[in-house]
Design an enzyme around this catalytic site. Structure first.
Site, mmCIF file in Angstrom:
data_model
loop_
_atom_site.group_PDB
_atom_site.id
_atom_site.type_symbol
_atom_site.label_atom_id
_atom_site.label_comp_id
_atom_site.label_asym_id
_atom_site.label_seq_id
_atom_site.Cartn_x
_atom_site.Cartn_y
_atom_site.Cartn_z
ATOM 1 N N ARG A 1 56.557 5.477 18.925
ATOM 2 C CA ARG A 1 57.516 5.567 18.376
ATOM 3 C C ARG A 1 58.192 6.035 17.583
ATOM 4 O O ARG A 1 57.344 5.076 16.652
ATOM 5 C CB ARG A 1 58.014 3.542 19.048
ATOM 6 N N GLY B 1 64.996 -15.199 24.183
ATOM 7 C CA GLY B 1 64.997 -13.988 23.322
ATOM 8 C C GLY B 1 66.589 -13.864 22.354
ATOM 9 O O GLY B 1 67.492 -13.707 23.232
ATOM 10 N N SER C 1 60.403 0.441 4.661
ATOM 11 C CA SER C 1 61.056 0.600 5.328
ATOM 12 C C SER C 1 60.550 2.041 5.132
ATOM 13 O O SER C 1 60.683 2.565 3.921
ATOM 14 C CB SER C 1 62.924 0.301 5.161
ATOM 15 N N HIS D 1 52.545 1.471 11.594
ATOM 16 C CA HIS D 1 53.614 1.955 10.478
ATOM 17 C C HIS D 1 53.214 1.743 8.834
ATOM 18 O O HIS D 1 52.004 1.513 8.092
ATOM 19 C CB HIS D 1 53.827 1.123 10.132
ATOM 20 N N HIS E 1 52.530 -3.095 13.091
ATOM 21 C CA HIS E 1 53.698 -2.898 12.948
ATOM 22 C C HIS E 1 54.803 -3.556 14.192
ATOM 23 O O HIS E 1 55.086 -4.516 15.048
ATOM 24 C CB HIS E 1 54.390 -1.303 12.605
ATOM 25 N N ARG F 1 54.730 8.903 12.593
ATOM 26 C CA ARG F 1 54.498 7.240 12.082
ATOM 27 C C ARG F 1 52.780 7.316 11.901
ATOM 28 O O ARG F 1 51.488 6.607 10.916
ATOM 29 C CB ARG F 1 54.335 6.030 12.101
#
Length: 657
Positions: free
Chosen positions: A455, A55, A299, A281, A421, A346
């Site tokens: 998150r 990665g 965003s 999200h 998301h 969120r």
């Protein structure tokens, strides 16, 4: 281990614990204590030690650059044609850091508190405090690399707010923050490539983990251009492969994002932490039809100045939004959560968007007879700041929205709706970021460690760079201090077994000779996951999902059709391998969701809610990390619980009102 199957699906095994965090000292001293207590590797020995990093997003590129700079011999792998194409570029909005530049009473402890609370009290205090502590260092590191953060008129770095907080701590580069941060990490990585400490392998996909004598010692990869299967061995393996949101088929992730690296490690013995913890999200362009293969994220930074609303009356949903007067608009987040308004976390913003659409007040075109959209309106911001100021903050995001929808958001409100998301779940790791397999370290979104059940916005970039630049380089030394390690040859039985398993799997896929395309299976899996394990879940629905996924798995291996040849460039084969892993992961996610009989973060169990419809946790039963052990295809997994202890943050039902 319990012999009795629970819910007919899984067994419960011995509890686990993170033994690396020095919990005998106050939380603010734990990271320094661990840094000092960890053993070191002298510079001469580092040249004799090799590491594989899979990665090249923010976590992987920063780790590769830092370990290479330290003198280790690093092999870096990515399936893209360049590390710059890693999906970290899609994180547009910003990166959090507790620098208190706005003098609004921010602090390391406040960032720690906001993150624990935002994660609905399902993350470790030690890990989260460390993340908050090193956040300020990340900004300094990136500024030194030349990352063009936005600045105020006087030259100081600018900040904006994100959901779940009441301070401005998010640093940003217009609407391109992830891209600019990735370029910085990429430059650092390429510097080490030029220096000879890092070997770069692009267009290579990891298909198996090599475990020798219980320790991770390498990977089996496929050259995606030639189809050649390759063996790469090292003293330690780091997975920085991102999340698994594409298990839902439609998500904001790049279409190539997958779970194969961490799922292969899970099948080799790495515990999987909280697999059902996925983030929805709230600020995405709505689904427009069943022909789509992915969704587009707008965003979260837009919620700083955009106001979210729907018509108060369902009969107004067909009207041009500019023709609906203020008194007929429901700014529902501002109404329900006056303290945070449009900047609630969120999970809460997503759930409320679903609620108003379920109430018949959604806007935009109907898909399958239902309007799934709410307005994100910048009219007030344009009137207050002027169009040029809005353009300077969000111009590229507005341009992207207009290209996709054909609508001008300077003149007509954007339409948004929640979408899958980020994944908070991932491989279980201890405080050192080491998995349950010695020698296998996991960073960034691929691990489970920092975000709990939800998150906060602008924390993904923070975690990725914290892990890669500051955490892993300090903790991996403790493991590598036992080196130099005995070399493993490519004809070692464990290596040959891993390689044979890859070849057998490819052969099985290529020779299935079925009638259905890989994408048709993936789309069906995604529908099951979204319908039964998405924004709202029930015990009955999850049981149904598990039955459907098991049937889908059987059909997949019987009736999938993979075109092309194995020893050539073959995207159909790449997808087929990934979807097979998604199907197995989807089953575990539903089992995990079923066993957790509470509403927590974005994981709303209809059977567990307050009188006013908010999420209701059950801390006395579920204040733990669920770490799952693989026992075989179709065999019941084993649940290991890691108790979560809160000394510095009081556990209580969240309120953003």
């Amino acid at each position: 281990m319990t012999d009795q199957l629970i819910d007919g699906l899984y067994r419960e095994g011995a509890p686990i614990a993170d033994t690396k965090a020095p919990t005998t000292v106050p939380v603010e001293r734990r990271w320094r204590e661990r840094q000092f207590g960890a053993r070191l590797v002298n510079p001469a020995n580092r040249r004799k030690i090799s590491a594989i990093i899979v990665g090249t997003g923010l976590a992987g590129a920063s780790a590769g650059a830092t370990l290479g700079e330290a003198g280790y011999q690093v092999k870096s792998f990515c399936y893209q044609d360049s590390p710059r194409r890693a999906h970290s570029i899609a994180a547009q909005g910003g990166i959090n850091a507790a620098k208190n530049y706005r003098n609004d009473n921010d602090s390391t402890f406040r960032l720690f508190y906001d993150t624990v609370k935002g994660g609905d009290f399902r993350a470790r205090e030690s890990n989260v405090y460390r993340l908050a502590e090193v956040s300020a260092n990340i900004i300094d590191q990136c500024v030194a690399q030349g990352v063009p953060f936005a600045r105020e008129y006087g030259g100081l770095l600018d900040n904006r707010s994100f959901g779940g907080v009441q301070v401005s701590r998010t640093f940003y580069a217009r609407g391109q923050t992830g891209q600019q941060l990735l370029i910085g990490a990429y430059q650092a990585l390429e510097r080490q490539v030029a220096a000879g400490t890092v070997q770069m392998y692009t267009r290579h996909e990891m298909l198996e983990l090599v475990v020798v004598d219980g320790k991770a010692r390498g990977v089996i990869v496929r050259d995606m251009v030639t189809g050649e299967i390759e063996t790469h061995l090292a003293d330690v393996v780091v997975l920085a492969t991102g999340g698994y949101g594409n298990v839902f088929y439609l998500s904001t992730n790049a279409m190539g994002s997958n779970t194969t690296a961490i799922w292969r490690a899970h099948r080799k013995g790495a515990l999987f932490g909280n697999p059902c913890y996925t983030q929805i999200h709230p600020t995405c362009i709505p689904v427009s039809g069943d022909y789509q293969s992915k969704l587009t994220l707008m965003s979260e930074s837009l919620r700083n100045d955009g106001r979210i609303w729907v018509p108060k009356r369902a009969e107004d949903c067909d009207k041009d939004p500019r023709d609906i007067p203020e008194e007929d608009r429901d700014y529902y987040l501002e109404r329900i959560y006056p303290a945070f308004g449009n900047l609630v976390p969120r999970d809460i913003a997503s759930r409320q968007a679903k609620n108003v659409c379920d109430d018949g007040r959604g806007v935009g075109p109907a898909v399958d007879g239902v309007r799934r959209g709410v307005y994100l309106d910048f009219a007030e911001a344009i009137g207050r700041m002027g169009r040029k100021a809005v353009e300077s903050k969000y111009g590229n995001l507005f341009d992207m929205y207009q290209r996709i929808t054909g609508e001008n958001p300077y003149e007509v409100p954007m339409r948004i709706y929640p979408a899958v998301h980020y994944t908070m779940g991932g491989l279980w790791v201890d405080y050192d970021l080491q998995s349950s397999i010695p020698g296998l370290f996991v960073t960034g979104e691929a691990n489970f460690s920092d975000h709990g059940a939800n998150r906060l916005g602008a924390s993904a970039l923070m975690q990725g760079l914290a892990d890669g630049y500051f955490v892993l380089p300090n903790t991996i030394n403790d493991y590598l201090a036992d080196g130099p390690f005995e070399k493993v040859s490519e004809d070692h039985p464990a290596v040959l077994e891993a390689r044979a398993s890859v070849e057998d799997r490819i052969s099985r896929l290529m020779n299935a000779g079925g009638t259905r395309s890989v994408d048709s299976f993936h789309k069906e899996l995604g529908h099951i996951m979204w319908e039964y394990c998405g924004m709202e879940r029930t015990a009955e629905g999850l049981q149904t999902a598990i039955e459907k996924i098991r049937a889908l798995r059987e059909e997949y291996w019987r009736d999938v059709r993979v075109l092309g040849a194995a020893d050539d460039f073959n995207q159909s084969l790449e997808k087929a391998s990934r979807v097979a892993d998604f199907i197995e992961l989807g089953e575990l996610m539903c089992i995990d969701a079923l066993h957790r009989r509470e509403s927590c973060g974005g994981h709303f169990r209809a059977e567990s809610q307050t009188e006013d419809g908010e999420a209701l946790r059950h801390d006395e039963e579920f204040a733990y990390v669920a770490a799952w052990e693989w026992t075989g295809t179709g065999a019941p997994p084993v649940l290991h619980k890691e108790d979560l202890v809160y000394e510095y943050v009081e556990m209580k039902q969240r309120s953003y009102k």
